[in-house]
Design a protein around this motif. Structure first.
Motif, PDB file in Angstrom:
ATOM      1  N   UNK A 136       8.137 -10.631  19.081  1.00 24.37           N
ATOM      2  CA  UNK A 136       7.381 -11.724  19.679  1.00 24.37           C
ATOM      3  C   UNK A 136       7.862 -11.941  21.105  1.00 24.37           C
ATOM      4  N   UNK A 137       7.361 -13.006  21.734  1.00 23.17           N
ATOM      5  CA  UNK A 137       7.762 -13.307  23.097  1.00 23.17           C
ATOM      6  C   UNK A 137       9.228 -13.664  23.227  1.00 23.17           C
ATOM      7  N   UNK A 138       9.815 -14.202  22.182  1.00 23.18           N
ATOM      8  CA  UNK A 138      11.200 -14.640  22.265  1.00 23.18           C
ATOM      9  C   UNK A 138      12.165 -13.878  21.383  1.00 23.18           C
ATOM     10  N   UNK A 139      11.653 -13.017  20.489  1.00 22.69           N
ATOM     11  CA  UNK A 139      12.535 -12.362  19.527  1.00 22.69           C
ATOM     12  C   UNK A 139      12.128 -10.905  19.291  1.00 22.69           C
ATOM     13  N   UNK A 140      13.127 -10.051  19.159  1.00 21.90           N
ATOM     14  CA  UNK A 140      12.938  -8.695  18.664  1.00 21.90           C
ATOM     15  C   UNK A 140      14.101  -8.424  17.719  1.00 21.90           C
ATOM     16  N   UNK A 141      13.791  -8.370  16.433  1.00 25.93           N
ATOM     17  CA  UNK A 141      14.831  -8.242  15.419  1.00 25.93           C
ATOM     18  C   UNK A 141      14.381  -7.315  14.303  1.00 25.93           C
ATOM     19  N   UNK A 142      15.350  -6.679  13.676  1.00 27.45           N
ATOM     20  CA  UNK A 142      15.125  -5.915  12.458  1.00 27.45           C
ATOM     21  C   UNK A 142      15.905  -6.584  11.333  1.00 27.45           C
ATOM     22  N   UNK A 143      15.217  -6.885  10.240  1.00 32.12           N
ATOM     23  CA  UNK A 143      15.841  -7.582   9.121  1.00 32.12           C
ATOM     24  C   UNK A 143      15.598  -6.806   7.834  1.00 32.12           C
ATOM     25  N   UNK A 150      16.369 -14.311   1.506  1.00 36.29           N
ATOM     26  CA  UNK A 150      17.419 -13.290   1.412  1.00 36.29           C
ATOM     27  C   UNK A 150      17.232 -12.285   2.547  1.00 36.29           C
ATOM     28  N   UNK A 151      17.814 -12.612   3.694  1.00 35.59           N
ATOM     29  CA  UNK A 151      17.611 -11.831   4.909  1.00 35.59           C
ATOM     30  C   UNK A 151      18.950 -11.362   5.477  1.00 35.59           C
ATOM     31  N   UNK A 152      18.987 -10.103   5.855  1.00 32.27           N
ATOM     32  CA  UNK A 152      20.172  -9.534   6.483  1.00 32.27           C
ATOM     33  C   UNK A 152      19.767  -8.976   7.839  1.00 32.27           C
ATOM     34  N   UNK A 153      20.406  -9.459   8.888  1.00 30.72           N
ATOM     35  CA  UNK A 153      20.103  -8.983  10.229  1.00 30.72           C
ATOM     36  C   UNK A 153      20.683  -7.580  10.419  1.00 30.72           C
ATOM     37  N   UNK A 154      19.815  -6.632  10.782  1.00 29.93           N
ATOM     38  CA  UNK A 154      20.238  -5.253  11.005  1.00 29.93           C
ATOM     39  C   UNK A 154      20.434  -4.948  12.484  1.00 29.93           C
ATOM     40  N   UNK A 155      19.646  -5.584  13.326  1.00 30.84           N
ATOM     41  CA  UNK A 155      19.745  -5.352  14.759  1.00 30.84           C
ATOM     42  C   UNK A 155      18.808  -6.275  15.509  1.00 30.84           C
ATOM     43  N   UNK A 156      19.122  -6.529  16.780  1.00 29.56           N
ATOM     44  CA  UNK A 156      18.283  -7.404  17.585  1.00 29.56           C
ATOM     45  C   UNK A 156      18.452  -7.061  19.057  1.00 29.56           C
ATOM     46  N   UNK A 157      17.636  -7.666  19.894  1.00 25.48           N
ATOM     47  CA  UNK A 157      17.714  -7.390  21.323  1.00 25.48           C
ATOM     48  C   UNK A 157      18.939  -8.051  21.947  1.00 25.48           C
ATOM     49  N   UNK A 158      19.519  -7.360  22.899  1.00 24.20           N
ATOM     50  CA  UNK A 158      20.691  -7.877  23.595  1.00 24.20           C
ATOM     51  C   UNK A 158      20.296  -8.690  24.825  1.00 24.20           C
ATOM     52  N   UNK A 159      19.021  -8.614  25.211  1.00 22.75           N
ATOM     53  CA  UNK A 159      18.555  -9.363  26.386  1.00 22.75           C
ATOM     54  C   UNK A 159      17.104  -9.758  26.186  1.00 22.75           C
ATOM     55  N   UNK A 160      16.197  -9.209  26.981  1.00 20.37           N
ATOM     56  CA  UNK A 160      14.783  -9.571  26.849  1.00 20.37           C
ATOM     57  C   UNK A 160      14.208  -9.102  25.517  1.00 20.37           C
ATOM     58  N   UNK A 168       6.760 -10.150  31.518  1.00 17.73           N
ATOM     59  CA  UNK A 168       7.370  -9.987  32.840  1.00 17.73           C
ATOM     60  C   UNK A 168       6.806  -8.773  33.569  1.00 17.73           C
ATOM     61  N   UNK A 169       6.566  -7.700  32.825  1.00 16.53           N
ATOM     62  CA  UNK A 169       5.974  -6.517  33.441  1.00 16.53           C
ATOM     63  C   UNK A 169       4.547  -6.802  33.901  1.00 16.53           C
ATOM     64  N   UNK A 170       3.818  -7.549  33.084  1.00 21.95           N
ATOM     65  CA  UNK A 170       2.451  -7.923  33.467  1.00 21.95           C
ATOM     66  C   UNK A 170       2.456  -8.717  34.769  1.00 21.95           C
ATOM     67  N   UNK A 171       3.451  -9.584  34.919  1.00 19.65           N
ATOM     68  CA  UNK A 171       3.553 -10.379  36.146  1.00 19.65           C
ATOM     69  C   UNK A 171       3.829  -9.475  37.342  1.00 19.65           C
ATOM     70  N   UNK A 212      15.623  -5.218  29.325  1.00 17.35           N
ATOM     71  CA  UNK A 212      15.726  -5.683  30.709  1.00 17.35           C
ATOM     72  C   UNK A 212      15.747  -4.506  31.685  1.00 17.35           C
ATOM     73  N   UNK A 213      16.393  -3.393  31.292  1.00 20.24           N
ATOM     74  CA  UNK A 213      16.456  -2.224  32.156  1.00 20.24           C
ATOM     75  C   UNK A 213      15.089  -1.588  32.346  1.00 20.24           C
ATOM     76  N   UNK A 214      14.276  -1.632  31.312  1.00 21.42           N
ATOM     77  CA  UNK A 214      12.921  -1.099  31.406  1.00 21.42           C
ATOM     78  C   UNK A 214      12.099  -1.923  32.388  1.00 21.42           C
ATOM     79  N   UNK A 215      12.267  -3.217  32.322  1.00 21.66           N
ATOM     80  CA  UNK A 215      11.568  -4.114  33.252  1.00 21.66           C
ATOM     81  C   UNK A 215      11.994  -3.822  34.698  1.00 21.66           C
ATOM     82  N   UNK A 216      13.296  -3.593  34.905  1.00 22.32           N
ATOM     83  CA  UNK A 216      13.801  -3.284  36.242  1.00 22.32           C
ATOM     84  C   UNK A 216      13.243  -1.955  36.747  1.00 22.32           C
TER      85      UNK A 216
END
Length: 337
Positions: A136-143, A150-160, A168-171, A212-216
């Motif tokens: 989504x706009x605020x979250x990128x997660x794998x559960x 009963x949810x276990x976080x497997x991975x998520x975004x470190x920035x954007x 941001x790219x659209x802008x 974030x690096x992709x956006x840059x």
């Protein structure tokens, strides 16, 4: 049990009634996109004020469509977090007021849990356990999801988050708000092979993300390319291709790590046509299956909150304290009780 659900976490007011025996009875949504477009993004104070104007009329509309009265409702569910504090307070206040007046049980729902369970509203439903990709706009997660709550976080975004990177790219490309859908539409006219963009953390060996690096990289590309429509379309297509490569690769890796063959994709970015096509293709090669919510329930909506609330209430969960949680880890949903 009939549950009235209220969603007000950001810039969309959603209300729905879910019946545990008959399914979704009615739902309605009001989007504030047109209002916020003037400012190029969500203005929290304006969002809160608009929720105040919209939610009660939406409740009346949904009850009328379901041919119900307030006294026919058995319980209330509302988005307790995460989200904008002021916006959350509006839905929380209305839900608590109705629960007090009608003497009904009440449950505060985690916004992302609503997204995660929304594919269960579709005709073709996944079975537990499965891996969920929340984008989504605020979250990128794998559960890893073994059941409701009963949810276990497997991975998520470190920035954007992925959706944030889209916006941001659209802008950067001079597109309007909201940027994600506009960029995807432009990408349909582009050549994704004209430009080469990085796939951040694609080979990191874990399930974390970074966009974030992709956006840059897009920013650098935009500065050094001609400002014409075809170039913008090609950049949009290359960007979307990079995002899809990373999301699909990490999702498959998560399924392998979790030992499951079913993937649920939820959140606004889950409506992206290219992402759906890519995930379906790579999953088919692994004899896996991908499930999506109905398109109407990819973005924020009251139906997912009513449904998640109903599932929680069937587990005897309740949340009577008047609090909102703008920041709230998904793997700790029971702390709301």
């Amino acid at each position: 049990m009939r549950v009235l659900g209220i969603e007000s976490s950001c810039d969309e007011s959603g209300v729905a009634v879910y019946d545990t025996e008959r399914g979704l009875l009615a739902h309605a949504l009001y989007s504030q996109i047109e209002m916020h477009a003037e400012y190029g993004g969500v203005v929290p104070e304006l969002a809160s004020r608009d929720h105040i104007r919209r939610i009660v009329p939406l409740i009346r509309q949904v009850l009328a469509e379901a041919q119900l009265k307030l006294t026919d409702i058995d319980a209330l569910a509302y988005t307790q977090g995460p989200g904008l504090a002021g916006a959350l307070l509006v839905g929380t206040s209305i839900a608590h007021g109705l629960a007090f007046a009608l003497d009904l049980p009440l449950i505060g729902v985690h916004h992302l849990e609503g997204h995660l369970l929304s594919p269960l509203l579709a005709e073709e439903k996944p079975a537990f356990p499965f891996v969920a990709l929340l984008v989504s706009g605020g979250h990128t997660q794998l559960m890893k999801v073994e059941g409701v709550g009963q949810y276990t976080l497997l991975g998520e975004t470190l920035d954007d988050a992925a959706g944030e990177a889209f916006d941001k790219t659209a802008k950067l490309l001079g597109l309007g708000y909201p940027g994600g859908p506009a960029l995807s539409k432009l990408a349909e006219q582009g050549d994704p092979t004209r430009f080469t963009l990085p796939r951040p953390m694609l080979h990191s060996g874990d399930l974390e993300f970074s966009f974030s690096g992709l956006k840059t990289a897009v920013l650098t590309l935009v500065k050094n390319q001609p400002d014409d429509k075809q170039t913008k379309a090609d950049i949009a297509a290359a960007f979307q291709e990079a995002i899809c490569d990373v999301l699909s690769s990490k999702a498959l890796a998560a399924m392998k790590q979790a030992g499951v063959k079913e993937l649920v994709v939820a959140g606004g970015v889950g409506a992206n046509k290219q992402l759906r096509q890519r995930l379906n293709e790579v999953a088919a090669k692994r004899k896996a299956k991908v499930y999506y919510p109905p398109l109407a329930f990819c973005t924020d909506n009251g139906a997912m909150i009513a449904f998640a609330g109903a599932m929680r209430l069937q587990q005897a969960s309740r949340s009577d304290s008047f609090t909102v949680r703008p920041r709230w880890p998904l793997d700790e949903p029971q702390k709301s009780a």
